[in-house]
Design a protein around this motif. Structure first.
Motif, short mmCIF file in Angstrom:
data_model
loop_
_atom_site.label_atom_id
_atom_site.label_comp_id
_atom_site.label_asym_id
_atom_site.label_seq_id
_atom_site.Cartn_x
_atom_site.Cartn_y
_atom_site.Cartn_z
N ASN A 128 0.84 -1.19 0.00
CA ASN A 128 0.00 0.00 0.00
C ASN A 128 0.88 1.24 0.00
O ASN A 128 1.60 1.50 0.97
CB ASN A 128 -0.93 0.02 1.22
CG ASN A 128 -2.02 -1.03 1.10
OD1 ASN A 128 -2.44 -1.38 0.01
ND2 ASN A 128 -2.47 -1.54 2.25
N TRP A 129 0.82 2.02 -1.11
CA TRP A 129 1.64 3.22 -1.19
C TRP A 129 1.14 4.29 -0.21
O TRP A 129 -0.05 4.35 0.11
CB TRP A 129 1.62 3.82 -2.59
CG TRP A 129 1.89 2.91 -3.75
CD1 TRP A 129 1.14 2.77 -4.87
CD2 TRP A 129 3.00 2.02 -3.92
NE1 TRP A 129 1.69 1.87 -5.73
CE2 TRP A 129 2.85 1.38 -5.18
CE3 TRP A 129 4.10 1.69 -3.12
CZ2 TRP A 129 3.74 0.45 -5.65
CZ3 TRP A 129 5.01 0.75 -3.60
CH2 TRP A 129 4.83 0.15 -4.84
N THR A 130 2.07 5.09 0.22
CA THR A 130 1.68 6.28 0.97
C THR A 130 1.02 7.27 0.00
O THR A 130 1.19 7.18 -1.21
CB THR A 130 2.89 6.94 1.64
OG1 THR A 130 3.82 7.33 0.61
CG2 THR A 130 3.57 5.99 2.61
N ALA A 131 0.26 8.22 0.58
CA ALA A 131 -0.42 9.20 -0.28
C ALA A 131 0.59 10.01 -1.09
O ALA A 131 0.31 10.38 -2.24
CB ALA A 131 -1.29 10.12 0.57
N ALA A 132 1.75 10.29 -0.50
CA ALA A 132 2.75 11.08 -1.21
C ALA A 132 3.36 10.32 -2.37
O ALA A 132 3.70 10.89 -3.42
CB ALA A 132 3.85 11.52 -0.24
#
Length: 515
Positions: free
Chosen positions: A66-70
């Motif tokens: 799961n990628w970070t929002a950034a």
């Protein structure tokens, strides 16, 4: 008797075969490992570039993917970044392990591949934008600059380590290319001694061949067995397991060399190189390399540039794949008609001569009765090539350049031939890479036997399903005019010319001019 006595003195070619010291899967395994490492490096370089620029983590805590929002806008680009890196590295031949190499040349090619890849990534990023999910997002340019630097450093390091390991293996007689040398002159001696002193170049000379058996020969030359002459080269390649042939005799006639190459075939992966003193008969398709301190010229390269080859091959794949899918229902209808008309297979397979004399299996819908005799066609082709065409009755003495009355052809076959529908299975040859959509007509091997030397220049490019000859008169043109049209096409190739020929092909088929 004298020639037989001299041949008896020569060592049997099978005796110089060098047994493999590593399993056959090792080299493909190394290439696969190198590709996987490059893919991992491309991923890591892009992710690390983001981390250095933004200072933010790539993944959310406690999650695996799961990628970070950034990072999410950059993560959406990875589906494009990783394949682009691998494709550009492959385009610059950076997965080739055989033969000579140079650290400097490798570094230049890595730089080119990385730079071109970065330009494609930047262009894709601002056009693709994660499938337009991040169309309002502004990507940081520093991330792409850092990605270029990190990817370049990683790919260079991997190549230098790989080449160093390769040199170590070669110095221990591993992964050396079995090589035959034609000639016993100064060039041959220099090459053999250079290879012997520098095994890291990747070659092992296993045998020497003479240009002929007309003069007395020793059984050894520069410590290497003399195993035969040029006429036996195809057999000697098979018996000795050689993968490369160096032509170092300036008296070798170009026509004889071409005959040998056609008989050997490119399917065996045999590379032919020539010493610089033989410039007098070189064709246009040459490429200059260097083996140690010696310049070498690799024969019969494509007349197209690397970029042009990629463009032509890509267009071939796209056109052939779409055409095969669209025409599949018609294939089934034609197959049923052929089966109902006569006994035998649906498809007809025949050996044809392709680019550089390579023999390949050519596919057509069967239009003849099984096991038909080809004697009549052989004689017709011989006369056609010699400029002695037949005169059709009632044609006012005008010659014809197509066998008009062929009893071998079936009823359905005659209809398929008239509309050139029997040639549709050649789309399989295009997909396999044996043929192109547009190019010279692929000749039968016995036709090539009747060629003059200049006729063979039409084999400088992959044969095609259609071509300039097919849409410019075809069966109304003599053989030499056909060759001139093919040579014009080869010398003036462009994607636009291919498109024009393709568009002119359909009307020719519908009018039945092809038969």
């Amino acid at each position: 008797m004298k020639a037989e006595h001299l041949e008896a003195r020569l060592m049997n070619a099978g005796a110089v075969r060098v047994p493999a010291r590593v399993p056959s899967w090792v080299v493909p395994g190394v290439k696969t490992a190198l590709l996987l490492l490059d893919l991992a490096l491309a991923f890591a370089a892009f992710a690390w570039a983001f981390h250095i620029r933004a200072g933010d983590p790539m993944l959310q805590r406690g999650t695996a993917w799961n990628w970070t929002a950034a990072f999410a806008p950059y993560g959406a680009l990875l589906i494009m970044v990783v394949p682009i890196r691998a494709i550009t590295l492959a385009y610059y031949d950076l997965y080739r392990l055989r033969g000579e190499f140079s650290f400097v040349e490798d570094a230049i090619r890595v730089f080119k591949a990385t730079a071109i890849g970065s330009l494609l990534i930047v262009a894709g990023a601002f056009l693709y934008r994660g499938g337009f999910q991040f169309r309002a997002f502004s990507y940081a340019r520093a991330v792409f600059v850092l990605d270029f630097v990190l990817a370049l450093a990683g790919f260079l390091l991997v190549r230098f380590i790989m080449r160093g390991a390769q040199m170590f293996a070669r110095r221990h007689d591993l992964n050396l290319i079995p090589t035959l040398v034609v000639g016993r002159g100064e060039e041959a001696a220099t090459f053999i001694n250079e290879i012997r002193e520098r095994p890291e170049l990747g070659y092992r000379v296993i045998g020497v061949l003479e240009n002929g058996l007309n003069t007395p020969q020793p059984s050894m030359f520069e410590g290497v067995p003399v195993v035969g002459d040029l006429k036996r080269l195809p057999d000697i390649i098979l018996e000795s397991g050689a993968n490369e042939v160096i032509i170092a005799d300036p008296t070798v006639p170009g026509e004889a060399l071409f005959d040998v190459m056609m008989r050997v075939g490119r399917r065996r992966g045999v590379e032919f190189r020539i010493a610089p003193s033989l410039f007098n008969f070189l064709p246009r398709k040459t490429e200059v390399d260097q083996i140690g301190a010696l310049p070498m010229i690799t024969l019969f390269r494509s007349p197209l540039s690397s970029a042009a080859r990629v463009i032509k091959r890509t267009s071939d794949l796209i056109i052939a794949a779409i055409a095969a899918l669209v025409l599949l229902p018609f294939w089934l209808v034609f197959a049923l008609l052929i089966k109902l008309d006569s006994k035998g297979p649906v498809f007809y397979k025949q050996e044809r001569v392709g680019m550089d004399g390579r023999v390949f299996l050519f596919y057509k819908f069967r239009t003849m009765r099984p096991n038909a005799d080809d004697t009549t066609h052989r004689e017709f082709q011989r006369r056609y090539i010699a400029g002695q065409p037949e005169v059709k009755p009632g044609s006012d003495g005008r010659p014809v350049y197509k066998l008009q009355t062929d009893p071998r052809i079936t009823s359905v076959g005659r209809w398929l031939r008239r509309l050139s529908l029997d040639e549709l299975p050649q789309l399989l040859n295009v997909l396999r890479g044996d043929m192109s959509v547009v190019g010279p007509r692929p000749p039968i091997p016995y036709e090539v036997e009747s060629y003059e030397l200049w006729h063979r220049k039409r084999l400088d490019m992959k044969p095609g399903m259609t071509g300039l000859w097919q849409v410019s008169g075809r069966n109304r043109l003599p053989f030499e005019e056909m060759v001139r049209l093919d040579l014009f096409y080869i010398e003036n190739w462009s994607l636009l010319l291919d498109l024009k020929i393709i568009l002119r092909t359909l009307p020719v088929m519908l009018r039945g001019d092809a038969y």
